[in-house]
Motif scaffolding. Structure first.
Motif, PDB file in Angstrom:
ATOM      1  N   LEU A  69       5.085  -3.310   0.256  1.00 21.90           N
ATOM      2  CA  LEU A  69       5.886  -2.666  -0.786  1.00 21.90           C
ATOM      3  C   LEU A  69       5.008  -2.175  -1.926  1.00 21.90           C
ATOM      4  O   LEU A  69       5.299  -1.150  -2.549  1.00 21.90           O
ATOM      5  CB  LEU A  69       6.943  -3.637  -1.317  1.00 21.90           C
ATOM      6  CG  LEU A  69       8.040  -4.039  -0.332  1.00 21.90           C
ATOM      7  CD1 LEU A  69       8.960  -5.087  -0.958  1.00 21.90           C
ATOM      8  CD2 LEU A  69       8.861  -2.816   0.091  1.00 21.90           C
ATOM      9  N   ARG A  70       3.941  -2.897  -2.215  1.00 23.05           N
ATOM     10  CA  ARG A  70       3.018  -2.503  -3.283  1.00 23.05           C
ATOM     11  C   ARG A  70       2.251  -1.229  -2.928  1.00 23.05           C
ATOM     12  O   ARG A  70       2.022  -0.371  -3.781  1.00 23.05           O
ATOM     13  CB  ARG A  70       2.026  -3.640  -3.552  1.00 23.05           C
ATOM     14  CG  ARG A  70       1.085  -3.392  -4.723  1.00 23.05           C
ATOM     15  CD  ARG A  70      -0.057  -4.403  -4.745  1.00 23.05           C
ATOM     16  NE  ARG A  70      -1.010  -4.151  -3.660  1.00 23.05           N
ATOM     17  CZ  ARG A  70      -2.113  -4.877  -3.463  1.00 23.05           C
ATOM     18  NH1 ARG A  70      -2.386  -5.903  -4.258  1.00 23.05           N
ATOM     19  NH2 ARG A  70      -2.930  -4.597  -2.468  1.00 23.05           N
ATOM     20  N   ASP A  71       1.861  -1.113  -1.674  1.00 22.49           N
ATOM     21  CA  ASP A  71       0.886  -0.093  -1.287  1.00 22.49           C
ATOM     22  C   ASP A  71       1.463   1.064  -0.479  1.00 22.49           C
ATOM     23  O   ASP A  71       0.711   1.950  -0.058  1.00 22.49           O
ATOM     24  CB  ASP A  71      -0.245  -0.739  -0.483  1.00 22.49           C
ATOM     25  CG  ASP A  71      -1.005  -1.784  -1.291  1.00 22.49           C
ATOM     26  OD1 ASP A  71      -1.027  -1.667  -2.523  1.00 22.49           O
ATOM     27  OD2 ASP A  71      -1.554  -2.710  -0.680  1.00 22.49           O
ATOM     28  N   SER A  72       2.763   1.061  -0.237  1.00 22.85           N
ATOM     29  CA  SER A  72       3.338   2.128   0.587  1.00 22.85           C
ATOM     30  C   SER A  72       4.722   2.499   0.072  1.00 22.85           C
ATOM     31  O   SER A  72       5.234   1.897  -0.874  1.00 22.85           O
ATOM     32  CB  SER A  72       3.429   1.673   2.048  1.00 22.85           C
ATOM     33  OG  SER A  72       4.477   0.736   2.218  1.00 22.85           O
ATOM     34  N   ASN A  73       5.330   3.465   0.721  1.00 23.92           N
ATOM     35  CA  ASN A  73       6.690   3.904   0.385  1.00 23.92           C
ATOM     36  C   ASN A  73       7.699   3.471   1.443  1.00 23.92           C
ATOM     37  O   ASN A  73       8.760   4.090   1.584  1.00 23.92           O
ATOM     38  CB  ASN A  73       6.721   5.434   0.234  1.00 23.92           C
ATOM     39  CG  ASN A  73       5.897   5.909  -0.950  1.00 23.92           C
ATOM     40  OD1 ASN A  73       5.963   5.313  -2.035  1.00 23.92           O
ATOM     41  ND2 ASN A  73       5.120   6.969  -0.758  1.00 23.92           N
ATOM     42  N   GLU A  74       7.367   2.408   2.149  1.00 26.09           N
ATOM     43  CA  GLU A  74       8.271   1.903   3.188  1.00 26.09           C
ATOM     44  C   GLU A  74       9.621   1.506   2.574  1.00 26.09           C
ATOM     45  O   GLU A  74       9.691   0.996   1.457  1.00 26.09           O
ATOM     46  CB  GLU A  74       7.657   0.668   3.863  1.00 26.09           C
ATOM     47  CG  GLU A  74       6.446   0.955   4.707  1.00 26.09           C
ATOM     48  CD  GLU A  74       6.790   1.380   6.118  1.00 26.09           C
ATOM     49  OE1 GLU A  74       7.949   1.193   6.534  1.00 26.09           O
ATOM     50  OE2 GLU A  74       5.905   1.927   6.788  1.00 26.09           O
ATOM     51  N   LYS A  75      10.693   1.736   3.323  1.00 30.66           N
ATOM     52  CA  LYS A  75      12.019   1.302   2.876  1.00 30.66           C
ATOM     53  C   LYS A  75      12.102  -0.222   2.925  1.00 30.66           C
ATOM     54  O   LYS A  75      11.567  -0.864   3.832  1.00 30.66           O
ATOM     55  CB  LYS A  75      13.096   1.907   3.769  1.00 30.66           C
ATOM     56  CG  LYS A  75      13.229   3.419   3.642  1.00 30.66           C
ATOM     57  CD  LYS A  75      14.342   3.920   4.547  1.00 30.66           C
ATOM     58  CE  LYS A  75      14.500   5.433   4.424  1.00 30.66           C
ATOM     59  NZ  LYS A  75      15.570   5.946   5.315  1.00 30.66           N
ATOM     60  N   ARG A 104      13.110  -4.446  -4.841  1.00 29.89           N
ATOM     61  CA  ARG A 104      13.196  -3.080  -5.363  1.00 29.89           C
ATOM     62  C   ARG A 104      12.472  -2.960  -6.703  1.00 29.89           C
ATOM     63  O   ARG A 104      11.715  -2.014  -6.931  1.00 29.89           O
ATOM     64  CB  ARG A 104      14.657  -2.651  -5.519  1.00 29.89           C
ATOM     65  CG  ARG A 104      14.805  -1.188  -5.963  1.00 29.89           C
ATOM     66  CD  ARG A 104      16.232  -0.727  -5.844  1.00 29.89           C
ATOM     67  NE  ARG A 104      16.727  -0.821  -4.485  1.00 29.89           N
ATOM     68  CZ  ARG A 104      16.463   0.050  -3.519  1.00 29.89           C
ATOM     69  NH1 ARG A 104      15.666   1.091  -3.784  1.00 29.89           N
ATOM     70  NH2 ARG A 104      16.953  -0.110  -2.317  1.00 29.89           N
ATOM     71  N   SER A 107       8.673  -3.126  -6.084  1.00 31.56           N
ATOM     72  CA  SER A 107       8.092  -1.915  -5.509  1.00 31.56           C
ATOM     73  C   SER A 107       7.986  -0.796  -6.537  1.00 31.56           C
ATOM     74  O   SER A 107       7.146   0.098  -6.403  1.00 31.56           O
ATOM     75  CB  SER A 107       8.924  -1.449  -4.313  1.00 31.56           C
ATOM     76  OG  SER A 107      10.215  -1.030  -4.730  1.00 31.56           O
ATOM     77  N   GLN A 108       8.807  -0.847  -7.578  1.00 31.96           N
ATOM     78  CA  GLN A 108       8.788   0.198  -8.605  1.00 31.96           C
ATOM     79  C   GLN A 108       7.688  -0.006  -9.641  1.00 31.96           C
ATOM     80  O   GLN A 108       7.069   0.951 -10.095  1.00 31.96           O
ATOM     81  CB  GLN A 108      10.155   0.268  -9.296  1.00 31.96           C
ATOM     82  CG  GLN A 108      11.268   0.790  -8.392  1.00 31.96           C
ATOM     83  CD  GLN A 108      12.644   0.630  -8.999  1.00 31.96           C
ATOM     84  OE1 GLN A 108      12.836  -0.095  -9.976  1.00 31.96           O
ATOM     85  NE2 GLN A 108      13.623   1.314  -8.412  1.00 31.96           N
ATOM     86  N   THR A 110       5.325  -3.007  -9.600  1.00 30.61           N
ATOM     87  CA  THR A 110       4.236  -3.798  -9.005  1.00 30.61           C
ATOM     88  C   THR A 110       3.431  -4.613 -10.025  1.00 30.61           C
ATOM     89  O   THR A 110       2.214  -4.445 -10.162  1.00 30.61           O
ATOM     90  CB  THR A 110       3.275  -2.901  -8.199  1.00 30.61           C
ATOM     91  OG1 THR A 110       2.717  -1.895  -9.058  1.00 30.61           O
ATOM     92  CG2 THR A 110       3.992  -2.250  -7.036  1.00 30.61           C
ATOM     93  N   LYS A 186      -2.378  -4.381  -8.257  1.00 28.25           N
ATOM     94  CA  LYS A 186      -2.486  -3.068  -7.616  1.00 28.25           C
ATOM     95  C   LYS A 186      -3.551  -2.206  -8.277  1.00 28.25           C
ATOM     96  O   LYS A 186      -4.233  -1.425  -7.614  1.00 28.25           O
ATOM     97  CB  LYS A 186      -1.136  -2.368  -7.664  1.00 28.25           C
ATOM     98  CG  LYS A 186      -1.101  -1.029  -6.947  1.00 28.25           C
ATOM     99  CD  LYS A 186       0.280  -0.415  -6.960  1.00 28.25           C
ATOM    100  CE  LYS A 186       0.307   0.901  -6.191  1.00 28.25           C
ATOM    101  NZ  LYS A 186       1.667   1.490  -6.149  1.00 28.25           N
TER     102      LYS A 186
END
Length: 301
Positions: A69-75, A104, A107-108, A110, A186
């Protein structure tokens, strides 16, 4: 059962978990790997690691999920399914309990969080029994690669100890989980390091040896409780890197480089030691790349 047999049984279970982390793992499978009954395997695992097998597996899955979640845009739902969570809601509850915020939000923005980074128990056992080992005066000197680098102005997110002058004392004072927080940053511009601070950066009643991670000069993200953000000016560093080594010989590898530094004369290359200009630091020892340590220097006028 001997201590070594116990350690090896738990190590086998840890390795099995690592390989199979993306699928459902049963206690029966772990018991087969360990060579004991399910009840006894679970008992040994918790005694040695401090966590029950399924608590350990969940924490490890959540940490790996957090890094994605930190390093990508995966759902979020896709990450949850990949790490064997039954639903978005279940993953969110578990993530929030582990890290103090929903996935959520993480991920926004980090912020630094405390990742679960389990130490392989055999490595811990080996380090404990070899930690006090002194290198023989009759060792065979190996090659040490030396280079000079320039570090720009930067900040370092660090955690201080109390009186520690080295790694093992620091772990006794602070614990061995600082790396798990530092690894989560990050914005880190380099990997986490152990540092020996110059006198002017040591606060009264705190340690010379600390652990931290360097971040850009404009870093503004959250600072975890117990941590501190300080600024470091530009500096020159002389980097010493030993040969690759077998993991069993990591203490010898460190002493090898230290012995080389002790005899090294930087004036031959137009420099002198400058211990008050910047922290001396070490990277995490990894056999494949050799032990790496940096010492601050300045040009001879």
């Amino acid at each position: 059962m001997s201590e070594a047999e116990t350690i090896m049984a738990v190590q086998r279970m840890q390795e099995y978990i690592d390989v199979n982390i993306l699928r459902k793992i049963t206690l029966k499978e772990l018991a087969v790997v360990a060579g004991y009954s399910p009840w006894h395997a679970a008992k040994l695992f918790k005694e040695v690691t401090g966590k029950a097998p399924f608590d350990y597996i969940r924490a490890l899955r959540l940490t790996k999920a957090a890094l994605i979640l930190r390093d990508s845009n995966e759902k979020i739902i896709d990450v949850a399914m990949d790490f064997v969570f039954d639903s978005h809601e279940g993953f969110t509850r578990a993530f929030s309990k582990e890290f103090g915020m929903p996935p959520r939000k993480y991920s926004q923005c980090t912020p630094p969080i405390k990742l679960f980074m389990p130490q392989k128990v055999f490595d811990t056992y080996r380090a404990f029994h070899k930690g006090g080992k002194k290198m023989s005066d009759n060792f065979n000197t190996k090659s040490v690669f030396v280079q000079v680098i320039q570090r720009p102005s930067r900040k370092v997110l660090l955690r201080r100890g109390k009186k520690a002058t080295g790694y093992f004392e620091y772990c006794e004072e602070v614990g061995c989980d600082v790396w798990s927080v530092l690894t989560s940053v990050k914005e880190a511009i380099y990997e986490p390091i152990g540092m020996w601070l110059p006198k002017h950066l040591i606060k009264e009643g705190t340690s010379q040896y600390v652990q931290g991670v360097e971040v850009p000069i404009d870093y503004t993200n959250d600072i975890p409780n117990g941590y501190e953000l300080i600024e470091l000016p530009p500096c020159k560093l002389m980097i010493f890197q030993g040969e690759s080594y077998n993991d069993d010989d990591f203490m010898d590898a460190i002493y090898e480089v230290w012995n080389h530094i002790e005899k090294f004369d930087p004036t031959v290359y137009g420099y002198q030691w400058a211990p008050e200009t910047a922290p001396r630091f070490q990277l995490a020892p990894m056999g494949y790349r050799g032990y790496i340590e940096a010492r601050p220097i300045k040009s001879i006028n």
